[in-house]
Design a protein around this motif. Structure first.
Motif, PDB file in Angstrom:
ATOM      1  N   ASP A  70     -58.076  -0.862 -12.634  1.00  0.00           N
ATOM      2  CA  ASP A  70     -57.466   0.206 -11.839  1.00  0.00           C
ATOM      3  C   ASP A  70     -56.562  -0.304 -10.725  1.00  0.00           C
ATOM      4  O   ASP A  70     -56.010   0.491  -9.963  1.00  0.00           O
ATOM      5  CB  ASP A  70     -58.550   1.116 -11.244  1.00  0.00           C
ATOM      6  CG  ASP A  70     -59.554   0.351 -10.401  1.00  0.00           C
ATOM      7  OD1 ASP A  70     -59.557  -0.893 -10.482  1.00  0.00           O
ATOM      8  OD2 ASP A  70     -60.329   0.987  -9.655  1.00  0.00           O
ATOM      9  N   GLY A 128     -51.522  -1.733   0.520  1.00  0.00           N
ATOM     10  CA  GLY A 128     -51.744  -0.306   0.347  1.00  0.00           C
ATOM     11  C   GLY A 128     -51.146   0.492   1.495  1.00  0.00           C
ATOM     12  O   GLY A 128     -50.225   0.048   2.174  1.00  0.00           O
ATOM     13  N   GLY A 129     -51.706   1.678   1.717  1.00  0.00           N
ATOM     14  CA  GLY A 129     -51.210   2.527   2.797  1.00  0.00           C
ATOM     15  C   GLY A 129     -51.774   2.128   4.140  1.00  0.00           C
ATOM     16  O   GLY A 129     -52.923   1.701   4.244  1.00  0.00           O
ATOM     17  N   LYS A 170     -54.580   5.977   9.937  1.00  0.00           N
ATOM     18  CA  LYS A 170     -54.219   6.328   8.560  1.00  0.00           C
ATOM     19  C   LYS A 170     -54.584   5.174   7.636  1.00  0.00           C
ATOM     20  O   LYS A 170     -54.683   4.021   8.066  1.00  0.00           O
ATOM     21  CB  LYS A 170     -52.724   6.650   8.456  1.00  0.00           C
ATOM     22  CG  LYS A 170     -52.305   7.883   9.258  1.00  0.00           C
ATOM     23  CD  LYS A 170     -50.841   8.190   9.053  1.00  0.00           C
ATOM     24  CE  LYS A 170     -50.399   9.380   9.895  1.00  0.00           C
ATOM     25  NZ  LYS A 170     -51.118  10.615   9.526  1.00  0.00           N
ATOM     26  N   ASN A 230     -55.162   4.211   3.040  1.00  0.00           N
ATOM     27  CA  ASN A 230     -54.513   4.072   1.747  1.00  0.00           C
ATOM     28  C   ASN A 230     -53.975   5.387   1.203  1.00  0.00           C
ATOM     29  O   ASN A 230     -52.920   5.425   0.571  1.00  0.00           O
ATOM     30  CB  ASN A 230     -55.504   3.453   0.752  1.00  0.00           C
ATOM     31  CG  ASN A 230     -54.809   2.823  -0.433  1.00  0.00           C
ATOM     32  OD1 ASN A 230     -53.846   2.092  -0.270  1.00  0.00           O
ATOM     33  ND2 ASN A 230     -55.289   3.117  -1.619  1.00  0.00           N
ATOM     34  N   SER A 231     -54.680   6.481   1.447  1.00  0.00           N
ATOM     35  CA  SER A 231     -54.283   7.758   0.838  1.00  0.00           C
ATOM     36  C   SER A 231     -53.173   8.476   1.593  1.00  0.00           C
ATOM     37  O   SER A 231     -52.449   9.287   1.005  1.00  0.00           O
ATOM     38  CB  SER A 231     -55.503   8.682   0.725  1.00  0.00           C
ATOM     39  OG  SER A 231     -55.996   9.000   2.023  1.00  0.00           O
ATOM     40  N   ASN A 232     -53.029   8.218   2.882  1.00  0.00           N
ATOM     41  CA  ASN A 232     -52.060   8.990   3.671  1.00  0.00           C
ATOM     42  C   ASN A 232     -51.161   8.134   4.560  1.00  0.00           C
ATOM     43  O   ASN A 232     -50.524   8.637   5.465  1.00  0.00           O
ATOM     44  CB  ASN A 232     -52.792  10.010   4.545  1.00  0.00           C
ATOM     45  CG  ASN A 232     -53.738   9.352   5.546  1.00  0.00           C
ATOM     46  OD1 ASN A 232     -53.966   8.148   5.498  1.00  0.00           O
ATOM     47  ND2 ASN A 232     -54.293  10.135   6.449  1.00  0.00           N
ATOM     48  N   ASP A 246     -46.375   2.806   3.021  1.00  0.00           N
ATOM     49  CA  ASP A 246     -46.475   1.759   1.995  1.00  0.00           C
ATOM     50  C   ASP A 246     -46.356   0.365   2.615  1.00  0.00           C
ATOM     51  O   ASP A 246     -45.264  -0.064   2.987  1.00  0.00           O
ATOM     52  CB  ASP A 246     -45.379   1.981   0.952  1.00  0.00           C
ATOM     53  CG  ASP A 246     -45.330   0.900  -0.118  1.00  0.00           C
ATOM     54  OD1 ASP A 246     -46.338   0.177  -0.274  1.00  0.00           O
ATOM     55  OD2 ASP A 246     -44.292   0.792  -0.797  1.00  0.00           O
ATOM     56  N   SER A 269     -54.931  -0.686   8.147  1.00  0.00           N
ATOM     57  CA  SER A 269     -55.457   0.492   7.474  1.00  0.00           C
ATOM     58  C   SER A 269     -56.811   0.902   8.032  1.00  0.00           C
ATOM     59  O   SER A 269     -57.692   0.062   8.236  1.00  0.00           O
ATOM     60  CB  SER A 269     -55.598   0.204   5.972  1.00  0.00           C
ATOM     61  OG  SER A 269     -56.276   1.251   5.315  1.00  0.00           O
ATOM     62  N   ASP A 318     -59.025   2.255   6.443  1.00  0.00           N
ATOM     63  CA  ASP A 318     -60.015   2.125   5.369  1.00  0.00           C
ATOM     64  C   ASP A 318     -60.614   0.730   5.261  1.00  0.00           C
ATOM     65  O   ASP A 318     -61.554   0.532   4.491  1.00  0.00           O
ATOM     66  CB  ASP A 318     -59.357   2.438   4.010  1.00  0.00           C
ATOM     67  CG  ASP A 318     -58.692   3.791   3.969  1.00  0.00           C
ATOM     68  OD1 ASP A 318     -59.209   4.718   4.622  1.00  0.00           O
ATOM     69  OD2 ASP A 318     -57.650   3.924   3.296  1.00  0.00           O
TER      70      ASP A 318
END
Length: 245
Positions: free
Chosen positions: A67, A95-96, A119, A121-123, A126, A179, A181
């Protein structure tokens, strides 16, 4: 902002900085450029692999997962300090991330660390287009050690990029600083790493810190003679005088 270094240029910069390099397969053309842009670049991100073993770590960051296709970074810094170059171009490493962090890295105007990211990876913005990425072999549990050779190589790699682009050490951040995350790298602080990169940038690329000399133990002071030794010495002197007379 900077145009990405060519594969040949980064290889030369790393070697000039004293980095031991292994070129893995077709790393010069192995990338994710078909999925998006790479550049202009604004800095470099340090990661940990959450893996054990150099060979398996190199394989994972080069090939990726089902993935998340590889390459997952530009180079993997092993425990022994050897840097394995696995890709060049856009890679799936950052990632984001937070655009506010990106702005502070571009300006290089933050204090000892950029603002805490809100913020991920999703929001987020880049980061794969904006940063070099370096995975470092470590379990990421806060207990797995960072050998001196490995940490020194991390410093040298980041200094080589900063020197080539005329960046300061504030262009070097951790994934956790990019990030919301992420938690990597764990086991050392980015504040310390940036300080060590900044110190290195004060010197030529060939510079190596002089290790401190081990402390010397002074020779013990001679012990005073005992009463018996003093009497014996006195007897010898008396005997010698008697022989002269």
């Amino acid at each position: 902002m900077a145009t990405p270094l060519s594969a040949s240029a980064v290889l030369a910069a790393l070697r000039a900085e004293g980095v031991r390099v292994v070129e893995v397969g077709n790393w010069r053309t192995h990338n994710r450029n078909s999925k998006g842009s790479w550049g202009p670049l604004n800095g470099s991100i340090v990661h940990h692999t959450v893996t054990k073993g150099t060979d398996s770590s190199v394989r994972i960051v080069r090939d990726g997962y089902a993935d998340l296709p590889g390459p997952l970074c530009h180079g993997m810094i092993a425990k022994d300090g050897v840097v394995h170059l696995v890709g060049w171009g856009r890679t799936n490493h950052a990632g984001g991330g937070d655009p506010a962090v990106l702005a502070r890295v571009i300006a290089e105007d933050y204090g000892d660390r950029p603002p805490k990211p809100t913020k991920g990876n999703s929001n987020g913005t880049d980061g794969n287009a904006r940063f070099y990425g370096w995975e470092c072999e470590n379990l990421g549990d806060g207990k797995d050690p960072w050998p001196k050779a490995q940490y020194d190589a991390i410093v040298r790699v980041q200094a080589a990029l900063c020197r080539a682009h005329k960046w300061t050490a504030k262009s070097v951040i951790g994934h956790l600083e990019w990030s919301a995350d992420k938690v990597d790298p764990r086991g050392f602080t980015m504040v310390t790493l940036r300080a060590d990169v900044a110190e290195r940038l004060k010197h030529p690329a060939s510079w190596s810190p002089t290790p401190p000399k081990p402390p010397t133990t002074p020779a013990p002071a001679p012990k005073p003679p005992t009463v018996e030794q003093q009497i014996a010495a006195l007897d010898k002197r008396v005997t010698a005088l008697e022989k002269r007379t």
